[in-house]
Design a protein around this motif. Structure first.
Motif, PDB file in Angstrom:
ATOM      1  N   VAL A 179     -38.028  60.399 -26.798  1.00 47.55           N
ATOM      2  CA  VAL A 179     -38.105  60.090 -25.371  1.00 47.55           C
ATOM      3  C   VAL A 179     -38.182  58.570 -25.224  1.00 47.55           C
ATOM      4  O   VAL A 179     -39.082  57.934 -25.787  1.00 47.55           O
ATOM      5  CB  VAL A 179     -39.322  60.752 -24.702  1.00 47.55           C
ATOM      6  CG1 VAL A 179     -39.453  60.291 -23.248  1.00 47.55           C
ATOM      7  CG2 VAL A 179     -39.204  62.271 -24.771  1.00 47.55           C
ATOM      8  N   PHE A 180     -37.245  58.025 -24.480  1.00 42.20           N
ATOM      9  CA  PHE A 180     -37.201  56.587 -24.248  1.00 42.20           C
ATOM     10  C   PHE A 180     -37.637  56.264 -22.822  1.00 42.20           C
ATOM     11  O   PHE A 180     -37.100  56.820 -21.863  1.00 42.20           O
ATOM     12  CB  PHE A 180     -35.779  56.042 -24.436  1.00 42.20           C
ATOM     13  CG  PHE A 180     -35.262  56.072 -25.838  1.00 42.20           C
ATOM     14  CD1 PHE A 180     -35.616  55.084 -26.746  1.00 42.20           C
ATOM     15  CD2 PHE A 180     -34.396  57.068 -26.245  1.00 42.20           C
ATOM     16  CE1 PHE A 180     -35.119  55.102 -28.045  1.00 42.20           C
ATOM     17  CE2 PHE A 180     -33.894  57.102 -27.540  1.00 42.20           C
ATOM     18  CZ  PHE A 180     -34.251  56.117 -28.443  1.00 42.20           C
ATOM     19  N   GLN A 181     -38.599  55.374 -22.692  1.00 38.16           N
ATOM     20  CA  GLN A 181     -38.848  54.737 -21.407  1.00 38.16           C
ATOM     21  C   GLN A 181     -37.829  53.610 -21.345  1.00 38.16           C
ATOM     22  O   GLN A 181     -37.982  52.582 -22.002  1.00 38.16           O
ATOM     23  CB  GLN A 181     -40.270  54.195 -21.354  1.00 38.16           C
ATOM     24  CG  GLN A 181     -40.592  53.436 -20.090  1.00 38.16           C
ATOM     25  CD  GLN A 181     -41.980  52.835 -20.135  1.00 38.16           C
ATOM     26  OE1 GLN A 181     -42.955  53.537 -20.356  1.00 38.16           O
ATOM     27  NE2 GLN A 181     -42.077  51.530 -19.943  1.00 38.16           N
ATOM     28  N   THR A 182     -36.778  53.815 -20.582  1.00 35.00           N
ATOM     29  CA  THR A 182     -35.593  52.976 -20.697  1.00 35.00           C
ATOM     30  C   THR A 182     -35.467  51.993 -19.546  1.00 35.00           C
ATOM     31  O   THR A 182     -35.505  52.377 -18.380  1.00 35.00           O
ATOM     32  CB  THR A 182     -34.322  53.847 -20.751  1.00 35.00           C
ATOM     33  OG1 THR A 182     -34.456  54.806 -21.809  1.00 35.00           O
ATOM     34  CG2 THR A 182     -33.092  53.002 -21.003  1.00 35.00           C
ATOM     35  N   ALA A 183     -35.325  50.728 -19.896  1.00 37.51           N
ATOM     36  CA  ALA A 183     -35.077  49.688 -18.900  1.00 37.51           C
ATOM     37  C   ALA A 183     -34.292  48.569 -19.570  1.00 37.51           C
ATOM     38  O   ALA A 183     -34.463  48.306 -20.758  1.00 37.51           O
ATOM     39  CB  ALA A 183     -36.383  49.155 -18.330  1.00 37.51           C
ATOM     40  N   TRP A 184     -33.414  47.965 -18.803  1.00 37.71           N
ATOM     41  CA  TRP A 184     -32.709  46.774 -19.280  1.00 37.71           C
ATOM     42  C   TRP A 184     -32.930  45.710 -18.215  1.00 37.71           C
ATOM     43  O   TRP A 184     -32.252  45.657 -17.216  1.00 37.71           O
ATOM     44  CB  TRP A 184     -31.228  47.048 -19.487  1.00 37.71           C
ATOM     45  CG  TRP A 184     -30.539  45.975 -20.267  1.00 37.71           C
ATOM     46  CD1 TRP A 184     -30.866  44.653 -20.346  1.00 37.71           C
ATOM     47  CD2 TRP A 184     -29.386  46.128 -21.099  1.00 37.71           C
ATOM     48  NE1 TRP A 184     -30.012  43.970 -21.165  1.00 37.71           N
ATOM     49  CE2 TRP A 184     -29.088  44.855 -21.631  1.00 37.71           C
ATOM     50  CE3 TRP A 184     -28.584  47.211 -21.427  1.00 37.71           C
ATOM     51  CZ2 TRP A 184     -28.003  44.647 -22.479  1.00 37.71           C
ATOM     52  CZ3 TRP A 184     -27.504  47.004 -22.274  1.00 37.71           C
ATOM     53  CH2 TRP A 184     -27.217  45.743 -22.796  1.00 37.71           C
ATOM     54  N   ARG A 185     -33.947  44.886 -18.443  1.00 42.51           N
ATOM     55  CA  ARG A 185     -34.387  43.955 -17.413  1.00 42.51           C
ATOM     56  C   ARG A 185     -33.580  42.670 -17.427  1.00 42.51           C
ATOM     57  O   ARG A 185     -33.323  42.100 -18.490  1.00 42.51           O
ATOM     58  CB  ARG A 185     -35.867  43.634 -17.601  1.00 42.51           C
ATOM     59  CG  ARG A 185     -36.767  44.845 -17.484  1.00 42.51           C
ATOM     60  CD  ARG A 185     -38.107  44.588 -18.101  1.00 42.51           C
ATOM     61  NE  ARG A 185     -38.931  45.795 -18.130  1.00 42.51           N
ATOM     62  CZ  ARG A 185     -39.994  45.952 -18.880  1.00 42.51           C
ATOM     63  NH1 ARG A 185     -40.361  44.980 -19.675  1.00 42.51           N
ATOM     64  NH2 ARG A 185     -40.688  47.076 -18.847  1.00 42.51           N
ATOM     65  N   VAL A 186     -33.210  42.225 -16.257  1.00 41.53           N
ATOM     66  CA  VAL A 186     -32.558  40.926 -16.090  1.00 41.53           C
ATOM     67  C   VAL A 186     -33.252  40.205 -14.943  1.00 41.53           C
ATOM     68  O   VAL A 186     -33.809  40.834 -14.041  1.00 41.53           O
ATOM     69  CB  VAL A 186     -31.050  41.076 -15.794  1.00 41.53           C
ATOM     70  CG1 VAL A 186     -30.322  41.678 -16.971  1.00 41.53           C
ATOM     71  CG2 VAL A 186     -30.815  41.918 -14.535  1.00 41.53           C
ATOM     72  N   ARG A 187     -33.222  38.880 -14.981  1.00 44.72           N
ATOM     73  CA  ARG A 187     -33.821  38.090 -13.909  1.00 44.72           C
ATOM     74  C   ARG A 187     -32.737  37.374 -13.117  1.00 44.72           C
ATOM     75  O   ARG A 187     -31.794  36.825 -13.684  1.00 44.72           O
ATOM     76  CB  ARG A 187     -34.820  37.075 -14.481  1.00 44.72           C
ATOM     77  CG  ARG A 187     -36.099  37.713 -14.971  1.00 44.72           C
ATOM     78  CD  ARG A 187     -37.135  36.669 -15.375  1.00 44.72           C
ATOM     79  NE  ARG A 187     -38.371  37.309 -15.785  1.00 44.72           N
ATOM     80  CZ  ARG A 187     -39.356  37.611 -14.953  1.00 44.72           C
ATOM     81  NH1 ARG A 187     -39.233  37.328 -13.665  1.00 44.72           N
ATOM     82  NH2 ARG A 187     -40.452  38.204 -15.392  1.00 44.72           N
ATOM     83  N   PHE A 188     -32.879  37.411 -11.794  1.00 49.32           N
ATOM     84  CA  PHE A 188     -31.918  36.759 -10.915  1.00 49.32           C
ATOM     85  C   PHE A 188     -32.682  36.119  -9.768  1.00 49.32           C
ATOM     86  O   PHE A 188     -33.396  36.789  -9.034  1.00 49.32           O
ATOM     87  CB  PHE A 188     -30.902  37.781 -10.384  1.00 49.32           C
ATOM     88  CG  PHE A 188     -29.855  37.189  -9.472  1.00 49.32           C
ATOM     89  CD1 PHE A 188     -28.900  36.322  -9.969  1.00 49.32           C
ATOM     90  CD2 PHE A 188     -29.852  37.489  -8.122  1.00 49.32           C
ATOM     91  CE1 PHE A 188     -27.944  35.769  -9.132  1.00 49.32           C
ATOM     92  CE2 PHE A 188     -28.883  36.958  -7.274  1.00 49.32           C
ATOM     93  CZ  PHE A 188     -27.936  36.086  -7.790  1.00 49.32           C
TER      94      PHE A 188
END
Length: 264
Positions: A179-188
């Motif tokens: 089970v993955f707590q999935t996020a791909w964070r980017v800053r803008f």
């Protein structure tokens, strides 16, 4: 690595007072439609193996909150992956080797094959805050999310290494639920966004592709659910104030709760 019952403590700072990172932190919890979907997705893992579940959601929607609550209610035997990095500019290969080293040491085995065999005994192998945000839980270490923020798109090589490992050890991974707590964070412009949820059609396409390879559950709330979640923590807060913060942040309860906490 943290085994069931996952009883490590809540971290608390001015920015993270309402962030949950274990089942014991869920003293206040309001079931939502997203939570019901997560629980349904996880409840059959005890009797199955080889399943991959991605729990996605924009920052502030409570991925950790929902995951730990579901795992606790279902009473699943959980092994949470934890790793600490020392070099924020480490190469992808070094990060992967550190992950395997920590895994072998925690499980008391000499090879990764033995480690995979031991992981198959658990109902769930979880990648959550002890992996992504270890730097928020412990001083002087680098968590995976902080590493990816430092190296940017160079981190893609890490995922390719993991895919190659998965293909090479398919036989072992067919016996492991992940089970993955999935996020791909980017800053803008100073704000934090999630590639899987915050970019409209592009995000929908990515989730569609991910859904072909695994099971995906997205955490999101409507306005009514968001208001109810906030009121569960701050019973006397004016609904107009909550709506003002929803307009500012969207339906992301943790950010609203942090604003209200700061007003105290």
């Amino acid at each position: 690595m943290v085994q069931k019952k996952m009883n490590y403590s809540l971290y608390s700072s001015s920015n993270n007072t309402h962030k949950v990172n274990s089942s014991v932190d869920n003293s206040i919890f309001l079931p939502t439609q997203s939570y019901k979907k997560i629980k349904t997705s996880l409840e059959n893992l005890e009797k199955s193996r080889g399943k991959i579940v991605h729990i996605v959601g924009a920052p502030g929607t409570g991925k950790s909150t929902n995951i730990f609550k579901a795992l606790d209610e279902l009473n699943l035997n959980v092994y949470e992956i934890s790793t600490s990095l020392s070099n924020p500019q480490a190469r992808s290969k070094e990060v992967f080797c550190a992950l395997i080293k920590d895994l072998k040491e925690s499980l008391g085995v000499a090879t990764k094959e033995e480690a995979y065999k031991k992981l198959s005994k658990y109902d769930v192998v979880l990648f959550a805050d002890q992996f992504h945000d270890k730097h928020l839980l412990k001083k002087d270490v680098i968590g995976f999310s902080l590493w990816t923020r430092n190296v940017g798109f160079k981190s893609m090589h890490f995922y390719l290494i993991c895919i190659r490992e998965f293909i090479k050890h398919q036989k072992e991974f067919r016996k492991i639920n992940i089970v993955f707590q999935t996020a791909w964070r980017v800053r803008f412009r100073g704000k934090k966004y999630d590639l899987f949820t915050d970019f409209g059609v592009f995000s929908r396409i990515i989730l569609k592709i991910l859904g072909k390879l695994s099971h995906v559950v997205e955490i999101k709330y409507n306005t009514s659910e968001t208001i109810s979640i906030v009121k569960a923590h701050f019973k006397d807060v004016d609904e107009k104030k909550i709506r003002k913060y929803i307009k500012k942040y969207g339906c992301k309860p943790r950010f609203i709760l942090q604003e209200l906490e700061n007003e105290k």
